[in-house]
Design an enzyme around this catalytic site. Structure first.
Site, PDB file in Angstrom:
ATOM      1  N   GLU A  50       0.891  -1.236  -0.137  1.00 25.16           N
ATOM      2  CA  GLU A  50      -0.149   0.041  -0.122  1.00 25.16           C
ATOM      3  C   GLU A  50       0.870   1.230   0.101  1.00 25.16           C
ATOM      4  O   GLU A  50       1.975   1.324   0.705  1.00 25.16           O
ATOM      5  CB  GLU A  50      -1.067   0.033   1.281  1.00 25.16           C
ATOM      6  CG  GLU A  50      -1.860   1.323   1.258  1.00 25.16           C
ATOM      7  CD  GLU A  50      -3.033   1.306   2.379  1.00 25.16           C
ATOM      8  OE1 GLU A  50      -3.043   0.515   3.205  1.00 25.16           O
ATOM      9  OE2 GLU A  50      -3.713   1.950   2.040  1.00 25.16           O
ATOM     10  N   CYS A 246      -6.702   1.076   2.376  1.00 24.24           N
ATOM     11  CA  CYS A 246      -7.640   2.039   2.243  1.00 24.24           C
ATOM     12  C   CYS A 246      -7.346   2.961   1.285  1.00 24.24           C
ATOM     13  O   CYS A 246      -8.119   3.976   0.971  1.00 24.24           O
ATOM     14  CB  CYS A 246      -7.491   3.036   3.773  1.00 24.24           C
ATOM     15  SG  CYS A 246      -8.106   2.190   5.125  1.00 24.24           S
ATOM     16  N   ASN A 377     -11.945  -3.041  -0.282  1.00 18.07           N
ATOM     17  CA  ASN A 377     -10.899  -3.340   0.605  1.00 18.07           C
ATOM     18  C   ASN A 377     -11.315  -3.627   2.215  1.00 18.07           C
ATOM     19  O   ASN A 377     -11.885  -4.901   2.139  1.00 18.07           O
ATOM     20  CB  ASN A 377      -9.975  -1.908   0.841  1.00 18.07           C
ATOM     21  CG  ASN A 377      -9.056  -2.418   1.924  1.00 18.07           C
ATOM     22  OD1 ASN A 377      -8.483  -3.420   1.993  1.00 18.07           O
ATOM     23  ND2 ASN A 377      -8.824  -1.331   2.855  1.00 18.07           N
ATOM     24  N   GLU A 378     -11.753  -2.935   2.954  1.00 20.50           N
ATOM     25  CA  GLU A 378     -12.059  -3.296   4.157  1.00 20.50           C
ATOM     26  C   GLU A 378     -13.496  -2.866   4.525  1.00 20.50           C
ATOM     27  O   GLU A 378     -13.702  -2.255   5.722  1.00 20.50           O
ATOM     28  CB  GLU A 378     -10.921  -2.619   5.351  1.00 20.50           C
ATOM     29  CG  GLU A 378     -10.899  -3.325   6.630  1.00 20.50           C
ATOM     30  CD  GLU A 378      -9.969  -2.714   7.161  1.00 20.50           C
ATOM     31  OE1 GLU A 378      -9.896  -1.494   7.511  1.00 20.50           O
ATOM     32  OE2 GLU A 378      -8.933  -3.237   7.795  1.00 20.50           O
TER      33      GLU A 378
HETATM   34  O1  AHR Z   1      -2.484  -1.372   6.755  1.00 21.04           O
HETATM   35  C1  AHR Z   1      -2.783  -0.087   6.920  1.00 21.04           C
HETATM   36  C2  AHR Z   1      -4.467   0.093   6.981  1.00 21.04           C
HETATM   37  O2  AHR Z   1      -5.101  -0.871   7.806  1.00 21.04           O
HETATM   38  C3  AHR Z   1      -5.143  -0.416   5.618  1.00 21.04           C
HETATM   39  O3  AHR Z   1      -5.072   0.574   4.727  1.00 21.04           O
HETATM   40  C4  AHR Z   1      -6.357  -0.706   5.957  1.00 21.04           C
HETATM   41  O4  AHR Z   1      -7.070  -1.728   5.073  1.00 21.04           O
HETATM   42  C5  AHR Z   1      -6.355  -1.400   7.195  1.00 21.04           C
HETATM   43  O5  AHR Z   1      -7.257  -0.437   7.946  1.00 21.04           O
END
Ligand code: AHR
Length: 661
Positions: A50, A246, A377-378
């Site tokens: 990331e 993110c 993603n999350e």
């Molecule tokens: O790894 C850091 C962040 O943690 C990532 O961007 C996200 O997916 C998670 O909340």
């Protein structure tokens, strides 16, 4: 089978008048070599990339000039303008948005009275890391609106003001053109800057001021930092997930990651703010942007270079639910779904297809053979799963062989997670992404998490995890040995359940020692150096010693998943014909175990062992002491397919034992 020997651990605490006598029998640990339990996928251990902590711009992307196209919100960020003459020589930023939407701004310098009066200096990303005897490639886009006799003199200057490299070029003509020049640096410096003098008189417009080292990974132009890619290649990762995290979601939808804007000519890739720019009050990074010089084409190339399956994650029509939580209405989701379909064509289509043609024109006519794609993603909640379903329907009709990855939210066991598991019953992802950012104890306590997972359901992508020494997002979290060892303990459980867990990646991957926002991270670097954390060595040891099938490794008919602080897993590598054992001792005590290999095959009497250990759980590697915790290799002997295993306090021990014909 009963113990062949026993040992007694006795601890006497005389000061408190207490006597603690702890007696324990060592029952042999049996490894069933001839009847493997399950297949271990080649994708098992991978990488999560990331653009956080200056991982891309200022990190693995080797460009040394910050704000090279003057597109940061404050266009002079990173630049210092020196005008020594008080006449009308000047520097201004101009904007041609109507003509060039993706790269609207450029700079104009006007020189009225000759040489040495105006220079601009770029300070790089917290300085430029320059290496002695390395060639540096400078380039710039220039247009001369009126015929001028301006010469650009380009210098590299150390923090102390010493000149360590120089070149010059003379642009000609009104049309925008790229000019290149290169030079060799005479000295190393971690904090150098690039200074450009405008000599002569006239008017000059310029843009995309760039400086790359010549020693990028594979010597590529627009390339990557070789030391950082090497650290990734050394892990022999099964996959690489990109571009996050993110960053995929964006603070709001305007700052989401849009892969189509990250391919093609670098100067046409529209820069946007990096969402980690303002995320944490304790670590503001107002100069953090995404130039997309490292874009989707480069990510695919990186995956290919390091032998990893590419696993792109795409925005699913939702911005970060921790931030704006902006959502695209369901009836307006088509362009997002089309982005996913087009990405598959970009990666896998023929050079005749619309998107395959762009890949081919960029230099890669052969397909990248992408097999995995993450949707969101999350994300969490019904809004996510109703959007995921639309993606799944559209993609599976056209590309039934693409393995889809869905999310389950940010926690591995809260109500959102439980409701996600419920929603997933009606959907068909091949893999489901679970995230665990938890204290070390959670990792030690959850080594059996997957022992009872449904064997007939989706597979698990342990897509983000890292033990947090303080709490998630605390700036005081450390990559200490306690955390790394807890992760190793947990990972024995992942490997033991490789029939359910098919992909695993630690997160985040990279952090600049002077520019990070989030800690802990797997690999840290400054402008010249980089190092692996203890956590990195754990990941690398598991990945480099993966094997092809899991074996039963039982003590008293149970897997070792925390009994007496010990954890273990066994595998066989059917290609190299080796048994691979991993044992984690999370206690402060030296431990002794007997290992018995149950096999009809002959076993080599000599084997190799790699040990990662420290007596101090608080210790961590730093840029000054990068080798506080590193693996050490040894050999050991077996007799009659048996051996006594001595486990150092707080240690991960990996053994490879050769099977003989
Ligand atoms: O790894 C850091 C962040 O943690 C990532 O961007 C996200 O997916 C998670 O909340």
């Amino acid at each position: 089978m009963r113990a062949k020997r026993c040992y007694i651990l006795a601890c006497l605490f005389i000061g408190g008048m207490a006597i603690n006598l702890n007696a324990q029998k060592s029952v042999p640990i049996m490894v069933n070599v001839d009847k493997p339990k399950a297949e271990i996928k080649p994708t098992m251990w991978g990488i999560f990339f990331e653009d956080i902590n200056f991982a891309a711009d200022g990190g693995i992307y080797a460009e040394l000039v910050k704000n090279r196209s003057f597109e940061f919100y404050k266009p002079r960020t990173g630049w210092k303008i020196d005008v020594t003459s008080k006449d009308s020589s000047h520097f201004v930023i101009l904007n041609r948005r109507l003509l060039n939407e993706t790269n609207p701004r450029f700079a104009r310098v006007t020189i009225k009275d000759g040489t040495g009066k105006l220079s601009i200096t770029n300070s790089g990303f917290r300085g430029m890391g320059i290496k002695q005897n390395v060639r540096y490639n400078f380039s710039i886009l220039v247009s001369l609106p009126v015929e001028s006799g301006i010469v650009l003199r380009v210098e590299l200057i150390t923090e102390n003001g010493e000149k360590i490299g120089e070149t010059s070029l003379t642009p000609k003509g009104k049309d925008w053109k790229k000019y290149d020049a290169s030079f060799v640096a005479s000295k190393s410096d971690p904090g150098a800057s690039l200074r450009i003098w405008f000599e002569g008189t006239g008017v000059i417009d310029f843009d995309m001021v760039s400086l790359f080292p010549g020693d990028t990974w594979k010597g590529r132009s627009n390339g990557l930092r070789a030391d950082l890619v090497q650290l990734l290649a050394d892990m022999k990762p099964g996959f690489i997930r990109f571009p996050g995290g993110c960053i995929v979601e964006g603070y709001d939808l305007s700052t989401r990651y849009q892969w189509k804007k990250t391919i093609g000519n670098v100067e046409d890739r529209k820069l946007i703010v990096n969402r980690w720019n303002t995320e944490f009050k304790h670590r503001p990074a107002p100069d953090y942007y995404q130039s997309f010089g490292l874009g989707f084409y480069e990510y695919f190339l990186l995956a290919e270079d390091i032998g990893a399956e590419p696993l792109p994650i795409l925005n699913c029509g939702m911005a970060c639910q921790f931030n704006s939580a902006e959502v695209v209405p369901l009836d307006q989701l088509d362009p997002y779904i089309q982005d996913a379909l087009d990405l598959i064509e970009f990666a896998n289509g023929t050079p005749e297809s619309k998107w395959g043609k762009i890949r081919s024109q960029m230099g890669h006519p052969a397909p990248f053979n992408m097999k995995y794609l993450g949707i969101g993603n999350e994300q969490w909640g019904p809004q996510y799963f109703e959007r995921y379903a639309l993606f799944e329907n559209a993609i599976k009709v056209r590309y039934p062989n693409i393995n889809l990855v869905s999310g389950t939210g940010p926690q591995p066991d809260d109500d959102l997670f439980k409701s996600a598991v419920g929603s997933l019953k009606n959907l068909h992802p091949q893999l489901v992404d679970e995230h665990y950012y938890r204290p070390p104890k959670w990792f030690r306590d959850n080594a059996s998490r997957y022992d009872n997972y449904d064997r007939n359901s989706y597979k698990i992508f342990a897509g983000e995890f890292a033990a947090q020494s303080v709490y998630t997002t605390s700036p005081d979290n450390k990559n200490n040995w306690d955390c790394a060892l807890a992760e190793a303990a947990f990972m024995t459980g992942l490997e033991r359940n490789a029939d359910v867990v098919n992909m695993v990646s630690y997160a985040p991957l990279f952090a600049h020692v002077d520019g990070w926002q989030w800690t802990p991270d797997l690999i840290w670097f400054d402008n010249l150096k980089s190092f692996g954390t203890a956590n990195y060595y754990v990941q690398k040891l598991f990945s480099n010693n993966k094997g092809t099938k899991v074996l039963y490794m039982l003590q008293e008919n149970n897997p070792l998943a925390g009994q007496h602080g010990l954890y273990s897993t066994a595998a066989i590598d059917e290609v190299s014909e080796e048994i691979i054992l991993k044992v984690v001792n999370t206690t402060p005590d030296q431990k002794s175990e007997i290992i018995v290999l149950q096999t009809s095959r002959k076993v080599s009497p000599k084997a190799s062992m790699t040990v990662l250990k420290s007596d101090n759980p608080e210790i961590f590697n730093t840029i000054e002491t990068p080798e506080a915790v590193i693996p050490v290799s040894l050999t050991f002997a077996l007799k009659d397919k048996k051996f006594d295993l001595s486990l150092a306090p707080y240690s991960l021990t990996v053994m490879r034992i050769k099977l003989q014909k």
